[in-house]
Design an enzyme around this catalytic site. Sequence first.
Site, PDB file in Angstrom:
ATOM      1  CG  HIS A  99      -0.379  -0.188   2.527  1.00 40.45           C
ATOM      2  ND1 HIS A  99       0.146  -1.394   2.943  1.00 40.45           N
ATOM      3  CD2 HIS A  99      -0.210   0.663   3.564  1.00 40.45           C
ATOM      4  CE1 HIS A  99       0.599  -1.271   4.175  1.00 40.45           C
ATOM      5  NE2 HIS A  99       0.404  -0.027   4.583  1.00 40.45           N
ATOM      6  CG  HIS A 101       0.540   5.370   3.846  1.00 47.74           C
ATOM      7  ND1 HIS A 101      -0.498   5.276   4.736  1.00 47.74           N
ATOM      8  CD2 HIS A 101       1.328   4.296   4.079  1.00 47.74           C
ATOM      9  CE1 HIS A 101      -0.341   4.202   5.483  1.00 47.74           C
ATOM     10  NE2 HIS A 101       0.760   3.589   5.107  1.00 47.74           N
TER      11      HIS A 101
END
Length: 134
Positions: A99, A101
């Site tokens: 992931h 950010h």
Amino acid sequence: MPDCIFCKIIEGELPSEKIYETEEVYCFLDANPLGKGHTLCIPKKHHQNVFEMDADLAAKLIKASKKVAQMQKDNLGADGVDFLQYNGRAGGQEVMHYHMHILPRFEEDSVDAWPETAYKKESLEATAKKLRSG
Ligand SMILES: [Zn+2]
């Protein structure tokens, strides 16, 4: 991956606020935002980290991240944006599904005070609560 929170979001088993998606990438608001508009971009297929994906997928994730950054600038009035991405437990990764950010930043933020000092003085919950009340 059955116990992966991000795979559950992709499957629709957990709710999320979609910001942007492509065939292979999904971008949604972080449930515990560090700031207004804090977004995560993830591959739709489970890949733990950058070491487990090919360069084409990594490029698609960056491309989607750039798109979201532009949306944060255009639609939220962000003055800047931070990309933060961790790989492996030794690298500080907590959810073991890649992931990125994407954190919109505003001139009134103190870059020097985030995240190691001022931010950690209160819980994520307290910070999110303040953000929602604003
Ligand atoms: Zn996953």
